[in-house]
Write an enzyme that holds these catalytic residues in place. Structure first.
Site, PDB file in Angstrom:
ATOM      1  N   ASP B 254      -3.434 -13.558  -1.041  1.00 39.26           N
ATOM      2  CA  ASP B 254      -2.557 -13.783  -2.179  1.00 39.26           C
ATOM      3  C   ASP B 254      -1.097 -13.850  -1.787  1.00 39.26           C
ATOM      4  O   ASP B 254      -0.211 -13.602  -2.601  1.00 39.26           O
ATOM      5  CB  ASP B 254      -2.779 -12.681  -3.222  1.00 39.26           C
ATOM      6  CG  ASP B 254      -4.158 -12.767  -3.804  1.00 39.26           C
ATOM      7  OD1 ASP B 254      -4.728 -13.869  -3.794  1.00 39.26           O
ATOM      8  OD2 ASP B 254      -4.662 -11.741  -4.276  1.00 39.26           O
ATOM      9  N   GLU B 255      -0.828 -14.196  -0.562  1.00 41.66           N
ATOM     10  CA  GLU B 255       0.546 -14.121  -0.097  1.00 41.66           C
ATOM     11  C   GLU B 255       1.014 -15.401   0.570  1.00 41.66           C
ATOM     12  O   GLU B 255       1.987 -15.401   1.295  1.00 41.66           O
ATOM     13  CB  GLU B 255       0.692 -12.953   0.890  1.00 41.66           C
ATOM     14  CG  GLU B 255       0.641 -11.606   0.252  1.00 41.66           C
ATOM     15  CD  GLU B 255       1.903 -11.302  -0.548  1.00 41.66           C
ATOM     16  OE1 GLU B 255       2.975 -11.834  -0.222  1.00 41.66           O
ATOM     17  OE2 GLU B 255       1.806 -10.520  -1.502  1.00 41.66           O
TER      18      GLU B 255
END
Lengths: 311, 311, 311, 311
Positions: B254-255
């Site tokens: 998620d980065e």
């Protein structure tokens, strides 16, 4: 005076179409009753029945039951339809009924301007914005003092006829400075403290004393980029949106209950300085919005969250 | 054919006001050249001079120099004004000039539909939205397969005439399942992989293989609520905005570099299930927007950030 | 000084990660070249080749070809990489090349502050907002005068150290008053006139004289509620959104080419006075945004529409 | 069962922090009472006292008094706290009390899915969106038929298991076609008619019959670009925002009371076809939002405007 005869009072019926140019204020003569208590059958009725008995006409009513926390919140705007309505008598008569429901309540008369102290540092965009809204009467504030740890914004306050207190702070003098600030707050009888980009972390004791009546503007969406220079972090991350969060302060400065949030799109060409500029507008708008909700008694605090009724 | 004589070609001059009802496509006959390289004098000129020499008319041009990273990005939409324009010849002729600037570039012909594989789990809102845009031609995708670790969405894919692969996964079978997925991607020749709420964390090796060509939709603004159930976290925090983030995947699921973000206001009355419902719309729109930028070669990746030109 | 050797100049390469706290201005040392002409092969090249020859590094470039009107628009931000770069020499050298394309162009040096006159009436929200942005340097304006048909806002102008001209107007004295206003504009050498809620319809002759350099803020989305009291009309219609439009003035006061528009949600509980209050914020933001685009030479006028590049 | 003893019922008190993953539905077991009447003291009390007497716990309550039209609106969500609560008995018992206030009211049980007919033409974006929300249960519709003047969308309806009626229309056959449509509406017992880009102007008689229960989506902000091809008009005008309006139909097709509006930024590079594409998303979202408000009985019609409570 009574409406039991089924008559609608004349002033409620516009006898002609709205004449453009007239503005009939929606709230100029309305009181506000705001209350909260544990969820239980009858919580609405205890409020609305009493208002009816007191010949108060409800112009706007909102209640919300938070099933997840078992808590009830209600806010009524109403207009007394009797001569000689008195807030104190109302309060005293309602108190025992509220007590049956363990209900906390607050009654606010029309036209009430809330005693307020504003804390700033050097950045003046939020202060400038608030003083404008104060000056034109958009926010019913009664600003009693502007306090800053820097001397820079004195002339801005002076132009609005407001006393300005320069209370410098260092890590050594923090306890004394906070005592000084606290004294000004108390002496002016301020009910609300606005941290309009104050940039100082308040001590836990100070937070405690101001719980529920101090609003901070944080220059980021929360949760999000914490700590220093969130706009620089946002640039490095390449976010496509920046935002701001207005919240009640608590012990963890940037983590209090959220009242309002604003956001604006950005792109790769926004350098940190551009994000800062974008942020100024969002911070002003979001802080003003949150203060407006607070002044209109729309914000209820419970279990670390806010309920904002009828915004 | 040449415009050196100073004549504007007839088709560029509408001889009458726009007839309502006509739609002249802006991009139906335009090629795209997208490039990036270190910042250096002449980076624009090497591109635009070549396009001029090749008799290509530039209909939209955007370049950006990121001073902070010393990197240059350029994207040109152009229309060849000569008979027999060929992409391969263009490519070969431009390559040595680009090399002088250490410039990476990509040439995309008009009407190119990008070979794509979509990964899903059980939630179908993003898939439904993408298949609709695919069906009406709004997103020039050439969807080659829908892959899921669950059988649920097969009939949706089937209705759109798309092959559906059910590749179940457990923590034990993850390596084999990823190999299976990778094989489908390779066999179909897909250039783009869309994780449309796939809900599985890809292995570092898989992320590596798909770097820069796999787009994920994260159901939160990033940075923000990470980990499981961000909408529940958002509720507990009492946020007044929820959002979604479309990004390229990298090792930290998620980065990855952000391509697009969307946001919508909410309030205290939005229970987690309501936030989930709100989120569905934002997720669909944000993912579709990001894919659109990617297909139009607007997105440049560098140093963990994206530059999105002319969006 | 030349980069032909393939070296990237040292100052383009940050030798360390961005130190938070530093802000490297994106535009402090950049010139702007803005141009438009009929669509024709070579329009980009004539600009970019010249910039290369002049050793100017392009930091941001945007061009757009409007196929529907056969018109080409380009805007380049660039940084001279030579000692002794002079705008006048640049201009004279470029003029003959531009002439071959019937290209109109404008060159703007870094740090240019545009001579500006602001027209107001009694409402001060836009003026207050603009003066704030002027004061902190967010908008590079050089405000030469504030003109009003009422005396009310003099002290606001005075606090910012600006001359204030009270030019009352009646239907009889309109020609004389406009002559007076025109004289101030001319004497101060203002290039830009901002109608910050001026509330007067300018005569056709005045509009003509100010074409392309006078920006008005209209308190409604256009097209939309025209004429007087659009917020009252909006209330009666029950709209769920209100907005504002910043545009160049033309003969039809509220119908000039649109530069920027803003919007905010409202509901049934917004009485006309509430809509007016909501409108104030949108008007301020939209006007400031439009002025910013104009100052950055992003706005191109053609055929009654604007093209806004790279905003 | 009674709470008079002051006890909060156990199910209202979460005995542990919210377990992430649990979702407690906010409305699964709540009834809705929606009412309106002339403004008069006691209008709230007559509703809330009755609910208390009936042992109904109010979970969400909103009332609004429109001072400008002298009209009162109220909406309560409540949960019966007694065994054997019956809607019919409730209705009959409340009717005489409502009559004293000339109050119109409607009672809606939990889980009610509203019988609906959808009218479409050829464009399928709104239909596709609605059917998706219908399929996953986000909109509690009971779709009884899809009617179109074209055969194109039959397979889409069929895939969702819905009957599709092809009712072609010409200017000559309009009365017969409308009779046919009306017959389907009546035979299916539909309470709601959705014009999901139907593109036909209904006759005044048809509008009359469907007053207050037919929702149209207009592909423009209202007021705004009327008539055909608003996106082409928007392009020519150079607007920077496009929008959509969902409204109840009335005799003037695009002028009925507004329920919801949506908007999205655009720029000069959006050709009419691009505006159409942008418009699709806004139309879908705005129509779905309006239908949601209608299904939740949040929308009140009075004097050509809507009041939307608690949205």
């Amino acid at each position: 005076m009574s409406y039991e005869a089924g008559l609608v009072p004349a002033f409620l019926i516009p006898d002609k179409p709205i004449t453009r140019g007239d503005t009939m204020s929606r709230t100029a003569d309305t009181w506000i009753l705001a209350a909260q208590c544990p969820s239980r059958l009858g919580t609405v009725d205890v409020v609305t029945r009493f208002l009816k008995e007191q010949h108060c006409y409800i112009t706007e009513l909102n209640s919300f039951d938070d099933r997840l926390s078992g808590r009830f919140f209600i806010r009524a705007e109403f207009r007394p339809e009797v001569e000689g309505f008195g807030g104190e008598a109302f309060h005293d008569a309602f108190a025992p009924r509220a007590a049956e429901f363990a209900m906390e309540f607050e009654l606010t008369p029309p036209g009430k301007r809330m005693g307020t102290v504003i804390l700033v540092s050097k950045a003046d965009h939020c202060l400038n914005d608030l003083l404008y809204r104060y000056r034109i009467g958009q926010l019913p504030l009664d600003i009693r003092a502007v306090i800053s740890n820097h001397p820079d914004l004195e002339s801005l306050a002076a132009w609005h006829g407001l006393p300005y207190y320069h209370c410098p702070i260092t890590s050594e003098t923090k306890p004394q400075q906070e005592a000084q600030v606290q004294e000004i707050i108390e002496e002016t009888g301020a009910e609300l403290v606005v941290l309009a980009r104050y940039m100082q972390v308040l001590s836990p004791a100070m937070c405690e004393r101001l719980a529920g009546r101090a609003i901070n503007i944080h220059h980021s969406l929360l949760p999000g980029f914490k700590g220093a220079k969130p706009y620089h972090q946002a640039y490095e991350k390449g976010v496509k949106l920046v935002g701001a969060t207005a919240h009640y302060i608590n012990n963890d400065l940037d983590e209090g209950p959220i009242i309002a949030q604003g956001v604006e799109p950005v792109d790769h060409a926004h350098y940190p300085e551009d994000l800062v500029a974008k942020g100024r507008d969002i911070e002003c708008l979001t802080l003003a919005r949150a203060i407006g909700y607070h002044l209109e008694r729309r914000v209820f605090l419970h279990a670390g969250r806010t309920v904002v009724l009828g915004n």
